[in-house]
Design an enzyme around this catalytic site. Sequence first.
Site, PDB file in Angstrom:
ATOM      1  N   LYS B  58       0.808  -1.222   0.000  1.00 19.25           N
ATOM      2  CA  LYS B  58       0.000   0.000   0.000  1.00 19.25           C
ATOM      3  C   LYS B  58       0.840   1.271   0.000  1.00 19.25           C
ATOM      4  O   LYS B  58       0.310   2.359  -0.244  1.00 19.25           O
ATOM      5  CB  LYS B  58      -0.944  -0.006   1.203  1.00 19.25           C
ATOM      6  CG  LYS B  58      -2.023  -1.061   1.109  1.00 19.25           C
ATOM      7  CD  LYS B  58      -3.009  -0.763  -0.018  1.00 19.25           C
ATOM      8  CE  LYS B  58      -4.283  -1.572   0.157  1.00 19.25           C
ATOM      9  NZ  LYS B  58      -5.310  -1.179  -0.812  1.00 19.25           N
ATOM     10  N   SER B 275      -3.198 -12.546   3.167  1.00 18.17           N
ATOM     11  CA  SER B 275      -3.511 -12.333   1.750  1.00 18.17           C
ATOM     12  C   SER B 275      -2.348 -12.795   0.866  1.00 18.17           C
ATOM     13  O   SER B 275      -2.547 -13.161  -0.290  1.00 18.17           O
ATOM     14  CB  SER B 275      -3.859 -10.873   1.472  1.00 18.17           C
ATOM     15  OG  SER B 275      -2.773 -10.033   1.780  1.00 18.17           O
TER      16      SER B 275
END
Lengths: 93, 328
Positions: B58, B275
């Site tokens: 991110k 994830s």
Amino acid sequence: MTTLRIPTPLRTYTGGKSEVTVGGVKISDALNDLTTQFPAIKPHLFNESGELRPFVNLFVGEHNIKDLQGVDTPIKDGDKVMLIPSIAGGRTS
Amino acid sequence: MTLLDFRLTESNTIPLDSLAFHVGDTPLLPLRRLSRSLSPRTRVFVKAEWFNPGGSVKDRPALNIIQNAILHGDLGNGKRLLDSTSGNMGISYATFGAALGIPVTLAVPASASSERISILKALGAELILTDPLEGSDGAILKARELAAERPDLYWYANQYNNDANWQAHYLSTGPEIIRQTNGQVTHFVAGLGTSGTFTGTSRYLLEQLPDVNVIAFQPDAPFHGLEGLKHMPSAIKPGIYDESMVGTPLEVRTEAAHEMVIRLAREEGLFVGISSGAAVVAALQVASELDEGVVVTVLPDAGYKYLSDKKLWEQDWSPTSPDVGGDV
């Protein structure tokens, strides 16, 4: 009776209800009651061996049952129990 | 080329903290033991995104969003950056916000892991905790509401609808994968959250290598434990989501991702988040059907932020046939 609060992704399986009233003296009773009332929710909460899936979080008040006695955690009349989705879980839009 | 290089060539007037220089250019690592059952002509590589300064993939979109906002005068004028996040994007915003003196307000589901909440607080972000029953979509709705109520106070970064999100991957992740594989990548696999990683990287790869296959994956059901990922049919669809490019996503079950994070830790020495486990499940599924190919996927973060889930890391797992040696 205990109030079980249902997260948005699972409301598809509870006829849209955000809260379900369940009976019993421990979490496993409450979940049995829930899955009896709404059988379609069962595979989302339990694996093939009948165990609670590892990412399913249940809170009695502020406390995660993983930090208490798991599905044997006692509940009493008036308790509010919350089923928590993974945090990226969806809302039916 | 890093995002910073791109911005500096476009304009060298933006004051940037040196942290920004280290965003992107993450290592591309081969899976060795986990790929033993594949065709000998098929390789699987992972982008190790925890090497970014904020600890996750991110950093790329957060930095690009902030830099674009500064460029357009939306930030740096005293307004607070506002967004909803399930954790990692917030950590990246808070990291660069702190470094650049930009105040950050985040709508975060109260169910976010305690590690993430602690990191956000450490970095000085203002947190607005939203109803855990509503998940990340509840946080999105709260951020929208705050942005509409106080446009004087907040600049709404809106990661789900901000083109600077996917463009970050178009500008950095895509070119890096081409360079690091010497243009030999044949398959790109990525999970869907905001869909920024998949969309931006895929767009660049398809422009450069028209024969490349791009494959998205999502959780297999609306109720899941793959933090950061969305089950698109039941979620608020991001504005940047490009359905035509996604096609039919692969579906990953949470338990398969849990098993894979343990295998990655114990067989590859890669201590990664949930994830990332899902990404490797999907990448190996794609690779298993190939006679020949170079499969690349993105591992969004390391495992540190998930340590409070003790049972996850105490699963029994030992490699069935230990393969000693080789390069580390």
